[in-house]
Scaffold this motif. Structure first.
Motif, PDB file in Angstrom:
ATOM      1  N   CYS A  48       0.771  -1.146   0.018  1.00 11.11           N
ATOM      2  CA  CYS A  48      -0.073  -0.047  -0.025  1.00 11.11           C
ATOM      3  C   CYS A  48       0.820   1.302  -0.031  1.00 11.11           C
ATOM      4  O   CYS A  48       1.868   1.504   0.775  1.00 11.11           O
ATOM      5  N   CYS A  73      -3.924   0.499  -1.407  1.00  8.97           N
ATOM      6  CA  CYS A  73      -4.273  -0.922  -1.798  1.00  8.97           C
ATOM      7  C   CYS A  73      -5.712  -0.861  -1.726  1.00  8.97           C
ATOM      8  O   CYS A  73      -6.308  -1.850  -2.107  1.00  8.97           O
ATOM      9  N   ARG A  74      -6.639   0.000  -0.831  1.00  7.48           N
ATOM     10  CA  ARG A  74      -7.857  -0.145  -0.505  1.00  7.48           C
ATOM     11  C   ARG A  74      -8.485  -1.471   0.090  1.00  7.48           C
ATOM     12  O   ARG A  74      -9.710  -1.719  -0.058  1.00  7.48           O
ATOM     13  N   CYS A  78      -6.603  -2.777   5.695  1.00  4.98           N
ATOM     14  CA  CYS A  78      -5.279  -1.897   5.627  1.00  4.98           C
ATOM     15  C   CYS A  78      -5.527  -0.808   6.680  1.00  4.98           C
ATOM     16  O   CYS A  78      -6.467  -0.039   6.508  1.00  4.98           O
ATOM     17  N   LYS A  80      -3.984   2.094   6.755  1.00  2.00           N
ATOM     18  CA  LYS A  80      -4.085   3.317   5.818  1.00  2.00           C
ATOM     19  C   LYS A  80      -5.170   3.531   4.960  1.00  2.00           C
ATOM     20  O   LYS A  80      -5.228   4.765   4.687  1.00  2.00           O
ATOM     21  N   CYS A  81      -5.941   2.627   4.758  1.00  2.00           N
ATOM     22  CA  CYS A  81      -7.060   3.029   3.748  1.00  2.00           C
ATOM     23  C   CYS A  81      -8.344   3.216   4.363  1.00  2.00           C
ATOM     24  O   CYS A  81      -9.154   3.391   3.565  1.00  2.00           O
TER      25      CYS A  81
HETATM   26 ZN   LIG Z   1      -3.869   0.289   1.887  1.00  2.00          ZN
END
Ligand SMILES: [Zn+2]
Ligand SMILES: [Zn+2]
Length: 353
Positions: A48, A73-74, A78, A80-81
């Motif tokens: 990601c 990366c969606r 994750c 971060k997403c």
């Molecule tokens: Zn991600």
């Protein structure tokens, strides 16, 4: 090291879940059996917002500062997403809220079923959602002579208790027996027998204060990842130190250090089966029904039958609203605007074993 995202570009470098997967993932995969769903999560989180997913090169229109901005990366696991996915989801849900009271009903399963659930998540969760929705829909029919709307969210179980409970237990165990009978999961006679002897916990909590509090509550659970990056405090010598809240000790914040392999194992335990929806709608909110039912409900409540329009802000605007970071502002001079100047192709050194 390549800057991985805006925060890192601004000089902040702390170990993240992705770093743990990158440095300890391969040895983990060699020594553990990984279902495809867990393998996918590991790979997605690892790449990601790295050059492996490609992206854009951005340049400040004032000072010329350059910074690569890689694609995300969606994946729903994750860390971060998730904030962006959550913001988008909440926006859509807001338009479907009705100005009425929302009840909060909790259904729990007895602990004797824990082993079975971990081994057959997909089937057991499907059985759970079915038993819950049938129980509530039946309750609505017999009690109100009508169809209720249900937003159901799966979250982790804990213990705490009544009429709905027996109906729910009956339905759940019948559906479970069916799943065993069809050979979807091995016979679970012991668990079924033990579960029948327990009282199952179903309780109604205080109703939600307003429709908006329903969403605040749901938002907390629907897009929760097992671990957010800011909880990872240190990764060193194969050990991961992270913070957590101890529910058994008045939610006090504590730290724990685990072997990286054990840390990965525990994280992956939370991975949901592919395509599994943690939140589902039933009754007049069921996907097939709501297109006609919601406008009708709104009309009966004296509202405009058309659902309010969902504003369509960009990902940048959503994030700015959500976490107060303006991604288009230059992190170097803090005045200029970052503008895309080139495409960055995908570069993949990842060993996809
Ligand atoms: Zn991600
Ligand atoms: Zn600048």
């Amino acid at each position: 090291m390549l800057p991985r995202d805006h925060r890192r570009a601004a000089g902040e470098a702390r170990a993240e879940l992705a770093d743990i997967f990158r440095s300890h993932g391969e040895s983990y995969r060699r020594t553990h059996f990984l279902p495809a769903s867990q393998r996918k999560v590991m790979r997605a989180v690892s790449v990601c917002r790295t050059q492996e997913l490609g992206g854009h090169l951005k340049q400040c229109d004032t000072c010329g500062f350059e910074h690569p901005s890689y694609n995300s990366c969606r994946n729903r696991h994750c860390p971060k997403c998730q904030s962006l996915a959550k913001a988008k989801w909440l926006q859509k849900q807001t338009s479907e809220l009705l100005p009425v009271g929302y009840f909060h009903v909790v259904f729990t399963l007895p602990h004797v079923l824990n082993g079975l659930i971990l081994a057959h998540k997909k089937i057991l969760f499907a059985v759970l959602f079915k038993a819950v929705s049938e129980t509530l829909l039946e309750f609505g029919r017999s009690r109100f002579k009508g169809t209720v709307g249900v937003i159901a969210v799966l979250h982790t179980w804990d213990q705490t208790l009544k009429a709905l409970s027996q109906v729910f237990r009956g339905k759940f165990l019948a559906l479970l027996q069916q799943a065993c009978g069809k050979g979807k999961i091995p016979a679970a006679n012991n668990e079924i027998k033990a579960s029948r002897q327990k009282s199952w916990v179903v309780y109604a909590k205080k109703p939600f204060g307003s429709p908006q509090t329903v969403l605040d509550y749901l938002g907390r659970y629907t897009h929760r990842v097992a671990l957010s990056n800011d909880r990872i405090l240190n990764v060193q010598n194969g050990l991961v130190t992270f913070s957590y809240r101890d529910r058994k000790d008045r939610d006090r914040k504590k730290t724990m250090t685990l072997d990286a392999q054990e840390f990965i194992r525990r994280f992956l335990l939370h991975v949901l089966p592919d395509g599994f929806m943690r939140i589902r709608h039933f009754g007049f909110l069921a996907n097939r029904v709501k297109k006609l039912a919601l406008p009708q409900c709104r009309k009966l409540l004296g509202l405009n039958p058309a659902l309010p329009e969902i504003p369509k802000p960009s990902a940048h605007e959503l994030l700015r609203e959500l976490i107060g970071i303006d991604l288009s502002r230059c992190p170097s001079c803090k005045r200029g605007t970052m503008i895309i100047v080139a495409e960055l192709p995908k570069i993949s050194p990842w060993n996809s074993s």
